[in-house]
Scaffold this motif. Structure first.
Motif, PDB file in Angstrom:
ATOM      1  N   GLY A  94       2.605   2.093  -9.247  1.00  0.00           N
ATOM      2  CA  GLY A  94       3.923   1.926  -8.640  1.00  0.00           C
ATOM      3  C   GLY A  94       3.799   0.924  -7.494  1.00  0.00           C
ATOM      4  O   GLY A  94       2.738   0.779  -6.899  1.00  0.00           O
ATOM      5  N   SER A  95       4.900   0.244  -7.200  1.00  0.00           N
ATOM      6  CA  SER A  95       4.883  -0.739  -6.105  1.00  0.00           C
ATOM      7  C   SER A  95       5.468  -0.116  -4.843  1.00  0.00           C
ATOM      8  O   SER A  95       6.508   0.550  -4.883  1.00  0.00           O
ATOM      9  CB  SER A  95       5.713  -1.962  -6.484  1.00  0.00           C
ATOM     10  OG  SER A  95       5.932  -2.755  -5.332  1.00  0.00           O
ATOM     11  N   LEU A  96       4.783  -0.355  -3.719  1.00  0.00           N
ATOM     12  CA  LEU A  96       5.286   0.108  -2.417  1.00  0.00           C
ATOM     13  C   LEU A  96       5.842  -1.059  -1.617  1.00  0.00           C
ATOM     14  O   LEU A  96       6.130  -0.921  -0.420  1.00  0.00           O
ATOM     15  CB  LEU A  96       4.149   0.800  -1.648  1.00  0.00           C
ATOM     16  CG  LEU A  96       3.535   2.037  -2.331  1.00  0.00           C
ATOM     17  CD1 LEU A  96       2.289   2.518  -1.591  1.00  0.00           C
ATOM     18  CD2 LEU A  96       4.572   3.173  -2.424  1.00  0.00           C
ATOM     19  N   ARG A  97       5.976  -2.205  -2.235  1.00  0.00           N
ATOM     20  CA  ARG A  97       6.451  -3.421  -1.547  1.00  0.00           C
ATOM     21  C   ARG A  97       7.513  -4.114  -2.382  1.00  0.00           C
ATOM     22  O   ARG A  97       7.351  -4.256  -3.595  1.00  0.00           O
ATOM     23  CB  ARG A  97       5.283  -4.409  -1.326  1.00  0.00           C
ATOM     24  CG  ARG A  97       4.147  -3.874  -0.503  1.00  0.00           C
ATOM     25  CD  ARG A  97       4.491  -3.738   0.961  1.00  0.00           C
ATOM     26  NE  ARG A  97       3.593  -2.761   1.598  1.00  0.00           N
ATOM     27  CZ  ARG A  97       3.794  -2.210   2.775  1.00  0.00           C
ATOM     28  NH1 ARG A  97       4.875  -2.517   3.470  1.00  0.00           N
ATOM     29  NH2 ARG A  97       2.949  -1.339   3.269  1.00  0.00           N
ATOM     30  N   GLU A  98       8.553  -4.585  -1.707  1.00  0.00           N
ATOM     31  CA  GLU A  98       9.648  -5.275  -2.401  1.00  0.00           C
ATOM     32  C   GLU A  98       9.146  -6.466  -3.212  1.00  0.00           C
ATOM     33  O   GLU A  98       9.593  -6.700  -4.338  1.00  0.00           O
ATOM     34  CB  GLU A  98      10.668  -5.749  -1.330  1.00  0.00           C
ATOM     35  CG  GLU A  98      12.032  -6.087  -1.856  1.00  0.00           C
ATOM     36  CD  GLU A  98      12.787  -4.883  -2.434  1.00  0.00           C
ATOM     37  OE1 GLU A  98      12.943  -3.875  -1.729  1.00  0.00           O
ATOM     38  OE2 GLU A  98      13.211  -4.980  -3.607  1.00  0.00           O
ATOM     39  N   TYR A 185       3.277   6.175   2.914  1.00  0.00           N
ATOM     40  CA  TYR A 185       2.208   5.312   2.389  1.00  0.00           C
ATOM     41  C   TYR A 185       2.458   3.854   2.757  1.00  0.00           C
ATOM     42  O   TYR A 185       1.517   3.097   3.023  1.00  0.00           O
ATOM     43  CB  TYR A 185       2.098   5.449   0.862  1.00  0.00           C
ATOM     44  CG  TYR A 185       1.699   6.826   0.390  1.00  0.00           C
ATOM     45  CD1 TYR A 185       0.825   7.623   1.134  1.00  0.00           C
ATOM     46  CD2 TYR A 185       2.196   7.342  -0.801  1.00  0.00           C
ATOM     47  CE1 TYR A 185       0.469   8.887   0.700  1.00  0.00           C
ATOM     48  CE2 TYR A 185       1.835   8.614  -1.236  1.00  0.00           C
ATOM     49  CZ  TYR A 185       0.978   9.380  -0.479  1.00  0.00           C
ATOM     50  OH  TYR A 185       0.620  10.635  -0.908  1.00  0.00           O
ATOM     51  N   ARG A 186       3.732   3.459   2.799  1.00  0.00           N
ATOM     52  CA  ARG A 186       4.057   2.089   3.220  1.00  0.00           C
ATOM     53  C   ARG A 186       3.657   1.891   4.682  1.00  0.00           C
ATOM     54  O   ARG A 186       3.095   0.873   5.052  1.00  0.00           O
ATOM     55  CB  ARG A 186       5.563   1.839   3.048  1.00  0.00           C
ATOM     56  CG  ARG A 186       5.968   1.552   1.623  1.00  0.00           C
ATOM     57  CD  ARG A 186       7.466   1.665   1.402  1.00  0.00           C
ATOM     58  NE  ARG A 186       8.310   0.968   2.366  1.00  0.00           N
ATOM     59  CZ  ARG A 186       8.563  -0.337   2.359  1.00  0.00           C
ATOM     60  NH1 ARG A 186       8.023  -1.105   1.441  1.00  0.00           N
ATOM     61  NH2 ARG A 186       9.363  -0.866   3.278  1.00  0.00           N
ATOM     62  N   GLN A 187       3.956   2.919   5.502  1.00  0.00           N
ATOM     63  CA  GLN A 187       3.612   2.815   6.935  1.00  0.00           C
ATOM     64  C   GLN A 187       2.091   2.768   7.129  1.00  0.00           C
ATOM     65  O   GLN A 187       1.590   2.144   8.053  1.00  0.00           O
ATOM     66  CB  GLN A 187       4.232   3.976   7.716  1.00  0.00           C
ATOM     67  CG  GLN A 187       5.738   3.855   7.830  1.00  0.00           C
ATOM     68  CD  GLN A 187       6.430   5.159   8.231  1.00  0.00           C
ATOM     69  OE1 GLN A 187       5.785   6.196   8.408  1.00  0.00           O
ATOM     70  NE2 GLN A 187       7.740   5.108   8.363  1.00  0.00           N
ATOM     71  N   TRP A 188       1.363   3.419   6.251  1.00  0.00           N
ATOM     72  CA  TRP A 188      -0.107   3.419   6.325  1.00  0.00           C
ATOM     73  C   TRP A 188      -0.723   2.085   5.893  1.00  0.00           C
ATOM     74  O   TRP A 188      -1.922   1.875   6.056  1.00  0.00           O
ATOM     75  CB  TRP A 188      -0.665   4.496   5.390  1.00  0.00           C
ATOM     76  CG  TRP A 188      -0.570   5.898   5.884  1.00  0.00           C
ATOM     77  CD1 TRP A 188      -0.002   6.346   7.041  1.00  0.00           C
ATOM     78  CD2 TRP A 188      -1.060   7.070   5.214  1.00  0.00           C
ATOM     79  NE1 TRP A 188      -0.102   7.710   7.131  1.00  0.00           N
ATOM     80  CE2 TRP A 188      -0.754   8.174   6.020  1.00  0.00           C
ATOM     81  CE3 TRP A 188      -1.712   7.288   4.012  1.00  0.00           C
ATOM     82  CZ2 TRP A 188      -1.082   9.482   5.678  1.00  0.00           C
ATOM     83  CZ3 TRP A 188      -2.047   8.578   3.659  1.00  0.00           C
ATOM     84  CH2 TRP A 188      -1.737   9.664   4.480  1.00  0.00           C
TER      85      TRP A 188
END
Ligand SMILES: CSC[C@H]1O[C@H](OP(=O)(O)O)[C@H](O)[C@@H]1O
Ligand SMILES: Nc1ncnc2[nH]cnc12
Length: 303
Positions: A94-98, A185-188
């Protein structure tokens, strides 16, 4: 003495990638290792110039194993036992970035471990040996660097974007993340997420195999505020197209990778990396026999 070329490169296929297609299958092998049998028999196939490579379906060819139950120790040990020195692993993520869109490919350089300690994660577990493998760079840096150019070139032919130097979060599953976890997870600093890169990458390091991951994005996970959270159906939608492109990438890089591994320069970080990691040697003959299977240099055969 056999004149057959050695099988130096192993490919691990993830969700959707259950074979490499298009290659001449030479045989199947199913070694019983001290950690059991691999997820499925290993296919030995020939690349067009007659070079043999090994292919193993991580979840089994019928997707029998959930990420938490993949026999990762047997998989890595079996590949090592047939002579493999470098592993190219594929994974649906899965992607955590646009900017990492479903359909994009990613070669990550870092991992955040969010597995829950329920997967056997070391070959030394249950033995008298204590060893601490270095894992600061969880993917082989030389292999990853070597791969980037060839993978980028092959993806360009398919108009697919490649992202490098990214961080993969490995969660336990089998359920997907909550929106709060996905946001955290994005913040990490996580960029992509899967359930499968661990303990595979740790075990490859312990077995002194050079290991790199080619991740293929299938979805945006669950962090986007005004969008639906990921479902298995979203993942499956993109899997087939990603698997076809993964086969194209593999066909483009494997012959040259075999040559680079045979030449040896690409392996200088992996071979010998466990020598100083073993802090307590084996105290029991059965441990020596077991560990001889993956590290014969440090656990020589007993007479
Ligand atoms: C089918 S959705 C979740 C599943 O897909 C990925 O598998 P793999 O890494 O083997 O391609 C992910 O890690 C999960 O295991
Ligand atoms: N969103 C996601 N989370 C975990 N593993 C995945 N594999 C593919 N998509 C995933």
């Amino acid at each position: 003495m056999s004149n057959e070329p050695s099988i130096l490169v192993g490919v691990i296929g993830g969700s959707g990638l259950y074979n490499l297609g298009g290659l001449t299958v030479l045989k199947e092998v199913n070694p019983e290792t001290p950690w059991g049998y691999p997820s499925s028999p290993i296919t030995i196939a020939s690349l067009p110039p007659g070079i043999p490579i090994a292919f193993l379906a991580r979840h089994g060819t019928q997707h029998t194993y959930s990420p938490s139950s993949v026999p990762a120790r047997a998989n890595i040990a079996a590949l090592k036992s047939i002579g493999v020195k470098a592993i190219l692993a594929f994974s649906a993520v899965g992607s955590l970035r646009e900017d990492i869109k479903p359909g994009d490919f990613i070669i990550p350089s870092q991992i955040i471990d969010r597995t829950k300690g329920i997967r056997p994660a070391s070959f030394f577990e249950g033995t008298s040996v204590v060893a601490h493998a270095g894992f600061g760079d969880p993917f082989d840096v030389k292999l990853t660097t070597w791969l980037t150019q060839g993978v980028r070139k092959s993806l360009k032919q398919k108009n697919v974007d490649l992202h490098v130097d990214k961080c993969v979060v490995c969660m336990e599953g089998p359920q997907f993340s909550t929106r709060a976890e996905s946001t955290m997870y994005r913040q990490w600093g996580g960029d992509i997420i899967n359930m499968s890169v661990l303990p595979e990458a740790k075990l490859a390091r312990e077995a002194e195999l050079s290991y790199a991951l080619i991740a293929t994005a299938t979805d945006y996970d669950s962090w986007r505020p005004n969008e639906a959270a990921v479902t298995a159906a979203d993942v499956v939608k993109t899997l087939k197209q990603n698997a076809d492109i993964s086969r194209h990438v593999a066909a483009a890089v494997l012959t040259d990778l075999h040559a680079a591994v045979a030449e040896g320069g690409i392996l200088t970080d992996s071979i010998g990396c466990m020598r100083s990691a073993i802090v307590r040697p084996a105290k029991l003959p059965e441990d020596i026999r077991k560990l001889h299977y993956i590290l014969p240099e440090y656990f020589p055969a007993l007479s």
